[in-house]
Design an enzyme around this catalytic site. Sequence first.
Site, PDB file in Angstrom:
ATOM      1  N   HIS A 121     -42.763 -12.046  32.460  1.00  0.00           N
ATOM      2  CA  HIS A 121     -41.941 -12.618  33.528  1.00  0.00           C
ATOM      3  C   HIS A 121     -40.470 -12.584  33.113  1.00  0.00           C
ATOM      4  O   HIS A 121     -39.601 -12.166  33.889  1.00  0.00           O
ATOM      5  CB  HIS A 121     -42.387 -14.051  33.819  1.00  0.00           C
ATOM      6  N   ASP A 130     -15.457   7.356  44.295  1.00  0.00           N
ATOM      7  CA  ASP A 130     -16.809   7.182  43.767  1.00  0.00           C
ATOM      8  C   ASP A 130     -16.684   6.540  42.385  1.00  0.00           C
ATOM      9  O   ASP A 130     -15.584   6.174  41.972  1.00  0.00           O
ATOM     10  CB  ASP A 130     -17.536   8.535  43.664  1.00  0.00           C
ATOM     11  N   TRP A 151     -40.346 -13.344  25.251  1.00  0.00           N
ATOM     12  CA  TRP A 151     -39.439 -12.203  25.491  1.00  0.00           C
ATOM     13  C   TRP A 151     -38.465 -12.040  24.349  1.00  0.00           C
ATOM     14  O   TRP A 151     -37.878 -10.976  24.176  1.00  0.00           O
ATOM     15  CB  TRP A 151     -38.685 -12.382  26.801  1.00  0.00           C
ATOM     16  N   SER A 186     -29.892   2.588  29.359  1.00  0.00           N
ATOM     17  CA  SER A 186     -29.478   2.536  30.759  1.00  0.00           C
ATOM     18  C   SER A 186     -28.308   1.579  30.941  1.00  0.00           C
ATOM     19  O   SER A 186     -27.307   1.914  31.594  1.00  0.00           O
ATOM     20  CB  SER A 186     -30.670   2.102  31.613  1.00  0.00           C
ATOM     21  N   SER A 187     -28.416   0.390  30.345  1.00  0.00           N
ATOM     22  CA  SER A 187     -27.354  -0.607  30.510  1.00  0.00           C
ATOM     23  C   SER A 187     -26.042  -0.131  29.913  1.00  0.00           C
ATOM     24  O   SER A 187     -24.974  -0.346  30.489  1.00  0.00           O
ATOM     25  CB  SER A 187     -27.724  -1.921  29.822  1.00  0.00           C
ATOM     26  N   HIS A 217     -26.868 -14.237  23.455  1.00  0.00           N
ATOM     27  CA  HIS A 217     -25.975 -15.152  24.150  1.00  0.00           C
ATOM     28  C   HIS A 217     -24.981 -14.446  25.056  1.00  0.00           C
ATOM     29  O   HIS A 217     -24.852 -14.816  26.217  1.00  0.00           O
ATOM     30  CB  HIS A 217     -25.305 -16.187  23.252  1.00  0.00           C
ATOM     31  N   GLU A 230     -25.606 -11.839  26.501  1.00  0.00           N
ATOM     32  CA  GLU A 230     -26.494 -11.431  27.590  1.00  0.00           C
ATOM     33  C   GLU A 230     -26.562 -12.505  28.676  1.00  0.00           C
ATOM     34  O   GLU A 230     -26.603 -12.210  29.872  1.00  0.00           O
ATOM     35  CB  GLU A 230     -27.895 -11.146  27.019  1.00  0.00           C
ATOM     36  N   TYR A 256     -24.215 -14.426  29.588  1.00  0.00           N
ATOM     37  CA  TYR A 256     -23.015 -14.320  30.417  1.00  0.00           C
ATOM     38  C   TYR A 256     -22.984 -13.027  31.201  1.00  0.00           C
ATOM     39  O   TYR A 256     -22.384 -12.961  32.270  1.00  0.00           O
ATOM     40  CB  TYR A 256     -21.765 -14.500  29.552  1.00  0.00           C
ATOM     41  N   SER A 304     -16.290 -16.148  43.698  1.00  0.00           N
ATOM     42  CA  SER A 304     -14.832 -16.172  43.825  1.00  0.00           C
ATOM     43  C   SER A 304     -14.339 -15.328  44.997  1.00  0.00           C
ATOM     44  O   SER A 304     -13.197 -15.465  45.427  1.00  0.00           O
ATOM     45  CB  SER A 304     -14.171 -15.674  42.539  1.00  0.00           C
ATOM     46  N   HIS A 322     -26.743 -21.579  18.672  1.00  0.00           N
ATOM     47  CA  HIS A 322     -27.223 -22.789  19.361  1.00  0.00           C
ATOM     48  C   HIS A 322     -28.603 -22.583  19.964  1.00  0.00           C
ATOM     49  O   HIS A 322     -29.224 -23.520  20.422  1.00  0.00           O
ATOM     50  CB  HIS A 322     -26.205 -23.289  20.397  1.00  0.00           C
ATOM     51  N   HIS A 323     -29.075 -21.339  19.956  1.00  0.00           N
ATOM     52  CA  HIS A 323     -30.440 -21.079  20.412  1.00  0.00           C
ATOM     53  C   HIS A 323     -31.456 -21.383  19.316  1.00  0.00           C
ATOM     54  O   HIS A 323     -32.646 -21.286  19.552  1.00  0.00           O
ATOM     55  CB  HIS A 323     -30.592 -19.622  20.837  1.00  0.00           C
ATOM     56  N   THR A 380     -15.320 -22.876  31.811  1.00  0.00           N
ATOM     57  CA  THR A 380     -16.260 -22.994  32.929  1.00  0.00           C
ATOM     58  C   THR A 380     -15.799 -24.097  33.877  1.00  0.00           C
ATOM     59  O   THR A 380     -15.870 -23.960  35.106  1.00  0.00           O
ATOM     60  CB  THR A 380     -17.682 -23.274  32.418  1.00  0.00           C
ATOM     61  N   LYS A 414     -13.171 -22.903  36.134  1.00  0.00           N
ATOM     62  CA  LYS A 414     -13.673 -22.127  37.266  1.00  0.00           C
ATOM     63  C   LYS A 414     -14.211 -23.046  38.359  1.00  0.00           C
ATOM     64  O   LYS A 414     -13.904 -22.883  39.538  1.00  0.00           O
ATOM     65  CB  LYS A 414     -14.764 -21.158  36.807  1.00  0.00           C
ATOM     66  N   ARG A 424     -42.846 -25.820  26.092  1.00  0.00           N
ATOM     67  CA  ARG A 424     -42.884 -24.635  26.944  1.00  0.00           C
ATOM     68  C   ARG A 424     -43.902 -23.631  26.407  1.00  0.00           C
ATOM     69  O   ARG A 424     -44.374 -23.755  25.277  1.00  0.00           O
ATOM     70  CB  ARG A 424     -41.491 -24.002  27.022  1.00  0.00           C
TER      71      ARG A 424
END
Lengths: 533, 294
Positions: free
Chosen positions: A83, A112, A148, A175-176, A259, A261, A263, A274, A308-309, A334, A337, A456
Site C-alpha cells: 500500500h 513543450d 515499505w 524514472s523520477s 525525509h 521524499e 517534502y 498557492s 527524527h524517523h 511552514t 506559508k 502499527r
Amino acid sequence: MAHTHEAAHHADDHSHDHHGPEKGWRRWVYATNHKDIGTMYLVFSLIMFFVGGTMALVIRAELFQPGLQLVDPMFFNSMTTMHALVMIFGAVMPAFVGLANWMVPLQIGAPDMALPRMNNFSFWIMPFAFTLLLSTLFVPGGAPAGGWTMYPPLVLQNGTSFPMLIFAVHLMGASSIMGAINVVVTIMNMRAPGMSLLKMPLFVWSWLITAYLLVAVMPVLAGAVTMLLTDHYFGTTFFEAAGGGDPVMFQHIFWFFGHPEVYIMILPAFGVVSEIIPTFSRKPLFGYDAMVYATASIAFLSFIVWAHHMFTVGMPLAGQLFFMLATMLIAVPTGVKVFNWTATMFKGSISFEPPMLFALSFLFLFTIGGFSGLMLAIVPADFQYHDTYFVVAHFHYVLVPGAIFGIMAAVYYWLPKWTGHMYNNKLATWHFWLSTIFVNVLFFPQHFLGLAGMPRRIPDYSTQFADWNMVSSIGAFGFGLSQLLFAYIVWQTARGGVKASAKVWDTATPHGLEWTLSSPPPYHSFEVAPEVK
Amino acid sequence: MAHAQTSHAPSDKYYVPHSSPWPIVGSVSLFTTVVGVALWLNHVNAGPWVFALGLAMVVFMFVRWFGDVIRESESRLYNEAVDRSFRMGMMWFIFSEVMFFAAFFGALFYARQFSIPWLGGEGVKVFTNLLLWKDYENAWPSNGPADVGGDFEVIPAFGLPAINTAILLLSGVTITIAHHALKAGNRKVLNIFLAATFLLGFLFIVLQAEEYMHAYHELNLTLGSGVYGSTFFMLTGFHGFHVTVGAIMLTVIWFRCLKGHFTPTHHFAFEGVAWYWHFVDVVWLILFVFVYWL
C-alpha cells in the site's frame, strides 16, 4: 501558424506543426508531447490510487474488529508494505509529475518540456516498474512484507520477491530522476522572455525545488537498496554488525532519502494551493517572496532532519537534540506559508468552487498533520508515539488531506483547461464533502488509538482499541467509495460538457499564462513565446 | 493557431521531436534486464539469458536513440536553447551521480566513524562490546568482530593506486588539450589527444582489473571481507563501471571527431563527455584519499 520555408532540411522540424497528434496508439506510446505525457502520468496515478486504495481497504477490513478474520497475517503485512509503495511511488509522485508536465510549460510560456523524449522515457518506465512490483503478489512467498522502509535484516527475509522489490525501486528511481531533470531544465531554460525567477507562478517554484530534491535523494535510495541487494546475495556486510556494518546505517541512508521524499510529496501541493487561494479570494497572493523563500528553507531543512524517523534506535544524545531542534525549525517556514495563505484570504471576496473547497480543506487538515508532526519531533514524547497509530494518523493527515487533496484541488482547478469542458459542479461538491468528512472519520480516531498505545502494522489488536478501529474502518470505506465519484467526474468531463472559456474561472481572478491559451490549449502550447511584463 | 504574426528563423524555434519509439524500447529493455537478474538471483535457468537479451536491447536502444540525436544535431536542428537544455540536463545528471556515490561514501564514513568504534565499545556503546563482541578492538581496516571472510591484507595506496591516479589525472589533461584543439579548429591535435584520453581510460580499467585479481588471489581481500571489503569493492567497482562507461563515451565521440562532427562552437556532446570524465576523475581522487590512503 509560425513556419518558414527557408531550408529544406527543416521540413521535418515544422511539419509536425501542421499535424496534430499522431493517430492511434503511437500518440501515447511514442509520445513527446508534454500534455499527452502529463495525461498518461495522471491516468496512471489514478489507477495506482485505486490499486493502493484497495490494499488500504484490505487492511481496514481486517482491522474492523479485533482478532484475525479475513487475511493471513503475512498477507496483511504485504498489504501495509505494498500500500505504501504503491501510494508513494505510484500515486502521489506520478500525479505531481503529471501536473508538472501539463502545467509547467503552460505557466512559463514554453512550447513543450525541454527534453521531450526523456520525458516519455521517464513515464514509460513506471508501468513496467509497477508490473514488476505488483507481480510480487503472485510469486512464492508472497509480496514484500517488511514495511515499505525495507529495513534490514527483516527485508532480507523476503523470498523470491526480494530482487523484484529492489529492481522495481531502481526503475522508479531512474524514472523520477529523469523526470526531475526534465522539470529543472524546462524551468531554468524555457521561460518566456521577461519571466524572471521571482515572477514565476508558485506552482513552478515549488516544482523547481521539488525537482532539485528528487535529483539529490533518489540516487541515495538507489544506493541504499543496492547495498541491500549485495548484502543479500553477494556477501557484503553493510548492514551486519558481525562484519563491522550496522543495520541502523541503512536507516540513516534510507531516511536521508526519505525525509526529503516527504517534502517531494507535499511541496507541489503547496504550489497548487498557492495558485488556487488567490484566484478564489480575488486577491493577489500575500507575501509571494516569503512563500518562495519559505519553500526553499523547507527544502534545505529537509536534508538535516532525517534521524527524527529513528529516535528510538539508540543514537547519541547530541544527535537526538540536533535532529529534534532542526525538525522543529521546519515549523517556522511552514508557519509562514500557512499564515500567508490565511492572509491572502483576509478581506478577500471568497467563493467556494470545488478547487477552493479542497484548498481550504488542505489548509486546515494539513495543519493538523503538521502539528502532530511537531509532537512527534519531541524526542521523549516520540519514545511513546514511535511505531504507534499516532504516527500513522500523522503521516496520513499530511499525505491524504495534504498531498492528495492538493492533487484533487489541482485537478478541479485545471481540468476545464485541459479538457475544454466544465465539470459537474454539484457532483464535485458532493465529492468534496464526502472526502473531507470521511477522511476525518478515517484518520482522526487513529490519533486516539496511537496515544492509547496501539502499534502499527499489526493485523490484530487488544479489545480496548475495538471502537475507534471500527469507526476508522467505516471512514476508510466511505472515503474509498467516494473516490469512485472522482473518477466518474473526471471521465465525464473528459468526454464532454459545457464549454470552458480560456479563462475558465470568469468570475474569479486566475493569474498566469495558462489562462491566456484556449481551453483546451493548442497541441504545441506556446509556439511563440509570450512577453511577460 | 493564428497567434504567429511574424516569420521566425528556424533557429528561433525550440526543436521538439515529433515522436520516438526509443523511450518505450528503452523501458522494455530495462524491464527485461532487471527481470533477467531477478530470475537469475532466484536460480531460474533462463535468468542469465533474459538478462543478456535485456542488455543487448539496452545497447540497441542507446545506439539508435543517440543515433537519432546525432543526426538531428548534425542537421543543425538544435539551436542555442536546445544546446543549453542538453548542458543543464548533463549537469543535473552528473549531480545525481554524485549523490549516488555519496550514499556509498556515507556508508564508508559511517562504518569508520560510528559502527566500528561502537562495536569496539566506544562511548555509550560499552555494553555492545562487553556483552556481544568481547575482545573486539576498534581498528581500520576491519572485517568486523566476527572476522567475516577471514584475514586479509589491503592494497597499499602508493603502489598501483597511485599509478592509476596519475593515469586519470593525465587523462584529464589530455582531454583538456583536445578540447582546446577542437575550439581552435586543430582537428589533428584533437584526434590524437582524444585517442590518448580513452586509451588512458582503458589502461586504468586494465590496471584496476589486475588489482582486483591480486586482491582476490593473493590478499584474500574480497567483496565478502566484512565492511572493509564491502565498501572497498562497491566504491571502486562502481567507479570502475563509470570509468568504463566514460571511456566508451570517449571512444564514441572520437569516432565522431574522425567523421568530422563538431565545430569550434557547436560540440555539446564533446563537452558533456568531458564533464563526465572529470567527474569520474574527481570521484577517484576522493576514493584514493579515503579508501586507499587514509
